[in-house]
Design an enzyme around this catalytic site. Structure first.
Site, PDB file in Angstrom:
ATOM      1  N   GLU A 124     -36.448  52.968  54.678  1.00 50.19           N
ATOM      2  CA  GLU A 124     -35.229  53.211  55.462  1.00 50.19           C
ATOM      3  C   GLU A 124     -34.442  54.347  54.833  1.00 50.19           C
ATOM      4  O   GLU A 124     -34.603  54.629  53.643  1.00 50.19           O
ATOM      5  CB  GLU A 124     -34.377  51.933  55.476  1.00 50.19           C
ATOM      6  N   LYS A 126     -31.706  56.493  52.950  1.00 50.09           N
ATOM      7  CA  LYS A 126     -30.708  56.220  51.919  1.00 50.09           C
ATOM      8  C   LYS A 126     -29.429  56.920  52.365  1.00 50.09           C
ATOM      9  O   LYS A 126     -29.361  58.141  52.405  1.00 50.09           O
ATOM     10  CB  LYS A 126     -31.178  56.744  50.566  1.00 50.09           C
ATOM     11  N   ASP A 128     -25.773  58.374  52.371  1.00 46.59           N
ATOM     12  CA  ASP A 128     -24.919  58.958  51.339  1.00 46.59           C
ATOM     13  C   ASP A 128     -23.463  58.591  51.615  1.00 46.59           C
ATOM     14  O   ASP A 128     -22.693  59.387  52.142  1.00 46.59           O
ATOM     15  CB  ASP A 128     -25.115  60.477  51.332  1.00 46.59           C
ATOM     16  N   TYR A 235     -27.671  46.557  54.569  1.00 44.29           N
ATOM     17  CA  TYR A 235     -29.058  46.637  54.089  1.00 44.29           C
ATOM     18  C   TYR A 235     -29.379  45.699  52.929  1.00 44.29           C
ATOM     19  O   TYR A 235     -30.506  45.670  52.447  1.00 44.29           O
ATOM     20  CB  TYR A 235     -29.417  48.075  53.701  1.00 44.29           C
ATOM     21  N   LYS A 323     -35.942  60.409  46.589  1.00 46.03           N
ATOM     22  CA  LYS A 323     -34.882  61.383  46.842  1.00 46.03           C
ATOM     23  C   LYS A 323     -35.440  62.659  47.476  1.00 46.03           C
ATOM     24  O   LYS A 323     -36.551  63.078  47.151  1.00 46.03           O
ATOM     25  CB  LYS A 323     -34.192  61.756  45.520  1.00 46.03           C
ATOM     26  N   CYS A 417     -23.765  72.739  12.262  1.00 44.44           N
ATOM     27  CA  CYS A 417     -23.056  71.907  13.231  1.00 44.44           C
ATOM     28  C   CYS A 417     -21.744  72.602  13.611  1.00 44.44           C
ATOM     29  O   CYS A 417     -20.953  72.935  12.728  1.00 44.44           O
ATOM     30  CB  CYS A 417     -22.778  70.536  12.634  1.00 44.44           C
ATOM     31  N   CYS A 420     -18.680  70.147  12.237  1.00 40.49           N
ATOM     32  CA  CYS A 420     -18.368  69.892  10.826  1.00 40.49           C
ATOM     33  C   CYS A 420     -18.944  70.952   9.895  1.00 40.49           C
ATOM     34  O   CYS A 420     -18.669  70.944   8.703  1.00 40.49           O
ATOM     35  CB  CYS A 420     -18.853  68.513  10.403  1.00 40.49           C
ATOM     36  N   CYS A 441     -27.303  67.546  13.423  1.00 44.96           N
ATOM     37  CA  CYS A 441     -26.335  67.771  12.348  1.00 44.96           C
ATOM     38  C   CYS A 441     -26.654  66.796  11.222  1.00 44.96           C
ATOM     39  O   CYS A 441     -26.890  65.616  11.463  1.00 44.96           O
ATOM     40  CB  CYS A 441     -24.933  67.525  12.899  1.00 44.96           C
ATOM     41  N   CYS A 447     -19.311  64.019   9.658  1.00 44.51           N
ATOM     42  CA  CYS A 447     -19.160  64.809  10.879  1.00 44.51           C
ATOM     43  C   CYS A 447     -18.271  64.061  11.869  1.00 44.51           C
ATOM     44  O   CYS A 447     -18.624  62.987  12.346  1.00 44.51           O
ATOM     45  CB  CYS A 447     -20.526  65.089  11.513  1.00 44.51           C
TER      46      CYS A 447
HETATM   47  S1  IVH Z   1     -30.614  49.019  48.554  1.00 42.84           S
HETATM   48  C1  IVH Z   1     -31.632  46.701  45.280  1.00 42.84           C
HETATM   49  N1  IVH Z   1     -30.649  50.569  50.661  1.00 42.84           N
HETATM   50  O1  IVH Z   1     -27.886  53.713  46.981  1.00 42.84           O
HETATM   51  C2  IVH Z   1     -31.014  47.097  46.519  1.00 42.84           C
HETATM   52  N2  IVH Z   1     -29.194  51.144  48.869  1.00 42.84           N
HETATM   53  O2  IVH Z   1     -28.830  54.318  44.328  1.00 42.84           O
HETATM   54  C3  IVH Z   1     -29.726  47.800  46.355  1.00 42.84           C
HETATM   55  N3  IVH Z   1     -27.831  53.131  49.275  1.00 42.84           N
HETATM   56  O3  IVH Z   1     -25.755  51.485  45.331  1.00 42.84           O
HETATM   57  C4  IVH Z   1     -29.522  48.946  47.198  1.00 42.84           C
HETATM   58  N4  IVH Z   1     -28.595  53.553  51.289  1.00 42.84           N
HETATM   59  O4  IVH Z   1     -24.988  52.461  47.573  1.00 42.84           O
HETATM   60  C5  IVH Z   1     -30.118  50.361  49.448  1.00 42.84           C
HETATM   61  N5  IVH Z   1     -30.731  51.838  52.590  1.00 42.84           N
HETATM   62  C6  IVH Z   1     -30.213  51.614  51.394  1.00 42.84           C
HETATM   63  C7  IVH Z   1     -29.233  52.458  50.829  1.00 42.84           C
HETATM   64  C8  IVH Z   1     -28.755  52.191  49.555  1.00 42.84           C
HETATM   65  C9  IVH Z   1     -27.757  53.932  50.343  1.00 42.84           C
HETATM   66  C10 IVH Z   1     -27.065  53.322  48.038  1.00 42.84           C
HETATM   67  C11 IVH Z   1     -26.329  52.112  47.565  1.00 42.84           C
HETATM   68  C12 IVH Z   1     -26.795  51.884  46.162  1.00 42.84           C
HETATM   69  C13 IVH Z   1     -27.341  53.212  45.796  1.00 42.84           C
HETATM   70  C14 IVH Z   1     -28.402  53.085  44.740  1.00 42.84           C
END
Ligand code: IVH
Length: 699
Positions: A124, A126, A128, A235, A323, A417, A420, A441, A447
């Site tokens: 799914e 991610k 932002d 989610y 990512k 360093c 120091c 250092c 230090c």
């Molecule tokens: S699952 C273990 N699903 O990404 C499950 N997170 O990097 C916990 N996020 O803190 C997260 N879209 O804020 C999940 N489809 C998605 C997401 C998602 C965005 C964010 C979320 C989490 C962060 C982790």
């Protein structure tokens, strides 16, 4: 801690000081009042550090107005805190196809699944935005909290109630307690319109949709939030009284039935290849989606398997964020500054002409280490290519040679360093004869940079975590001679009582804040052993190894006695080495730490104030908690790794070999010498079936 790299004259320093003061003030304003930071926390800290370093070098610059005189300029605690009953997790990241394949292979290996056994996973987008945990009791929304640090967030209930998409009352037959987690976000078009409105009204604009969602949610006045177009995707979940489904997909369907928006691009896949296909599909739609996404999240579908897979630190083994590739830009490298860390490591940091990369202004980036700078021949004054991926620190990739100014000279990494002045050396590995990549250092305790960084580590969140004693206060107290070593923290109240200039009379402090600080320090005089060990900052002993040591030794005295005796080749050294997950390097680091007289002295001083308690156990109710277990032979229902992780989760120690300290041996078919040794020593031996029963049992 940082010092100006070049030698500045006072006049030059004054200009720089004023420039930094203005920059810090501008960022404070953006952060605290407008909730729209334009630089990362790390960049902000770097500004503060540079500012403070200047004042340290030129005390003439310090005035009453000096920013460094303000402690906690932040308006304190805008929102009430909410402790998450079930911590909000983070995700580990993967970037390449190979890493995705690896991630799936690792899961299969952990579960002992054959290559052709089915394994369903969800994929799914991610989102932002910012994650939010919504608590429903008897179907009604009773509390909404931000993620915060994962353990404690902010109570934003009133604001969340203004988000139209979030139900106040659940539809259907929802569990009586249900915490739904998901992402609050703002659509790109709404973000642009909001920014236009802000600009028109002469108000500051937001850097990107995520900041604008965060800023909109964290408004003290909910009527402002109400005027901001926020959305939500569900989610994940926290506490829940009864599970409505036994798969990830089933949970998402249940959320939808209760009235939550769920992301329509969530699909079920059956192989790494299928996950990657969906990733590419989502990537190709990225620009046309109405909201920002920064990757694709993969999760094992079966909740039973999720349970078996468990966690590593705060990230589940059963999920990963894939990512999107990093965004790049070019800018001018203004300077290279050297930071000195807790272990004396000299880290080069690039000071850049600020540039926008993927919606965020970047002014600092990592240069990794000395060899990288030399290999890429990166020079101050060069145009450099930089890259930013997700929330990681931006990096300098290399110089743009065509644009190199004639006067740019090769960079000479300091051999002293910068804080120091002690020699900074690269240790030679006696076995390979190669120099360590890190220059360190040699100043040790003399230090100031190392001392301060060690103190910061000591009070950090997973160590002593003293409320009101953060990095900034440590720097200030160290500079003013109030705290030089950890034990001084606990003597603070006593010494303050006798001091001529009292803490409460300092700017930024008062009776109440000082009383609170002393109470917070007092409260930490009893602390779980694992935290105590972690706080010492022994090399290679992070949170996980600290837990392993705490679990194995049970008391600090036991660890200390063994560590003191742990000379190379000794039985004591072997004992540490043999603790599951540790090994030679850690054993050596532990022995080295206790071999230093000044560490021993500091420990004595510290232990006169602090009592380490038995460690925090997740599941002390298990009959195997505290037991030392050895697995031998082959297991049929789970892999060896899984069995180990399960035992550790239940608070048991897992050892590699059978000795008189072993409490239990779990033997599968093919067990050999270890089984014989157990019989010889009269140690209880069980098979896998019995182990599973025992692991499932509680006292
Ligand atoms: S699952 C273990 N699903 O990404 C499950 N997170 O990097 C916990 N996020 O803190 C997260 N879209 O804020 C999940 N489809 C998605 C997401 C998602 C965005 C964010 C979320 C989490 C962060 C982790």
């Amino acid at each position: 801690m940082r010092k100006p790299h070049r030698k500045l004259g006072l006049a030059e320093a004054r200009i720089e000081h004023a420039r930094l003061a203005a920059e810090i003030a501008r960022n404070d304003e953006r952060y605290y009042r407008e909730d729209a930071p334009i630089i990362s926390d790390a960049e902000y800290d770097a500004l503060r550090r540079r500012y403070e370093a200047l004042e340290k070098q030129f005390p003439e610059l310090v005035t009453k107005q000096s920013l460094s005189k303000k402690v906690g300029a932040a308006p304190s605690e805008k929102f009430a805190k909410v402790r998450h009953k079930v911590p909000v997790l983070s995700l580990s990241n993967v970037f390449t196809d190979a890493e995705v394949e690896d991630f799936v292979a690792r899961i299969r290996r952990f579960l002992g699944l054959a290559a052709d056994a089915p394994l369903a996973m969800t994929a799914e987008p991610k989102i932002d935005g910012l994650s939010c945990s919504l608590r429903y009791e008897a179907g009604k929304l009773v509390q909404a909290a931000t993620r915060g640090d994962g353990y404690e967030g902010e109570d934003v209930t009133a604001n969340v109630k203004t988000i139209g998409e979030i139900p106040h009352v659940l539809k259907g037959n929802a569990p009586s307690v249900l915490e739904v987690r998901g992402e609050v976000y703002m659509r790109r078009a709404d973000f642009a319109a909001l920014n236009a409105r802000q600009a028109e009204a002469g108000k500051p604009t937001f850097a990107n949709p995520r900041n604008s969602a965060a800023g909109s949610l964290r408004q003290l006045d909910p009527s402002i939030t109400a005027g901001r177009p926020l959305h939500f995707f569900a989610y994940a979940w926290g506490e829940i009284s009864a599970m409505p489904a036994d798969t990830q997909m089933g949970m998402v369907h249940a959320f939808k039935a209760y009235g939550f928006p769920v992301n329509p691009l969530t699909v079920l896949c059956h192989s790494a290849a299928e996950l990657l296909r969906h990733y590419r599909d989502i990537e190709s739609r990225r620009a046309s989606l109405p909201y920002d996404i920064d990757g694709v999240v993969y999760k094992v579908d079966s909740l039973a398997l999720q349970d078996r897979l468990g966690f590593v630190s705060r990230a589940p083994r059963w999920a990963a964020a894939h990512k999107f590739p990093a965004e790049q830009a070019t800018t001018i490298l203004r300077d290279i500054e050297i930071q000195v860390g807790r272990t004396g490591a000299l880290t080069p940091v690039a000071r850049l002409e600020p540039v926008t990369v993927g919606g965020v202004v970047v002014a600092n980036a990592t240069l990794h280490n000395e060899d990288e700078i030399a290999r890429k021949d990166i020079r101050v004054g060069d145009w450099v290519r930089i890259q930013r991926a997700g929330d990681v620190i931006p990096q300098v990739l290399g110089p743009v040679l065509e644009k190199r100014p004639k006067e740019a000279k090769p960079y000479r990494f300091p051999t002293k360093c910068p804080v120091c002045g002690s020699a900074a050396i690269r240790e030679i590995d006696p076995e390979t004869g190669t120099a360590d990549v890190v220059r360190r250092c040699t100043g040790g305790l003399v230090c100031p940079a190392q001392a301060v960084e060690r103190l910061k580590h000591f009070v950090s969140r997973h160590a002593f975590d003293i409320e009101g004693l953060g990095e900034k206060q440590i720097e200030q107290f160290y500079r003013d001679g109030l705290i030089a070593k950890p034990a001084d923290i606990f003597a603070l109240a006593e010494r303050d009582a006798k001091a001529a200039r009292k803490l409460k009379d300092r700017e930024g402090y008062g009776e109440t804040s000082v009383r609170n600080l002393f109470a917070a320090i007092e409260a930490r005089r009893r602390i779980p052993l694992n935290r105590f060990i972690y706080a010492l900052g022994i090399r290679h002993v992070g949170e996980t190894n600290a837990r392993r040591l705490a679990r194995h030794f049970g008391t600090f005295a036991a660890l200390r006695a063994t560590a003191r005796a742990a000379k190379e080749g000794s039985e004591a050294r072997a004992e540490i080495d043999n603790i599951e997950g540790l090994g030679e390097v850690v054993a050596e680091a532990v022995a080295d730490f206790f071999a230093e007289k000044h560490n021993e002295d500091e420990l004595d001083a510290l232990l006169s104030y602090v009592t380490p308690l038995p460690m925090e156990e997740v599941a002390s109710a298990s009959p195997v908690a505290g037991k030392t277990i050895v697995f031998t032979g082959s297991l049929e229902r789970m892999t060896r790794d899984e069995a180990k992780a399960q035992a550790e989760r239940l608070g048991a120690k897992v050892a590699a070999s059978v000795s008189s300290k072993t409490d239990l041996v779990v033997a599968g078919p093919g067990a050999g010498s270890k089984l014989a040794k157990a019989a010889e020593l009269g140690i209880e031996t069980i098979d896998e079936e019995q182990w599973l029963k025992l692991a499932g049992a509680t006292d």
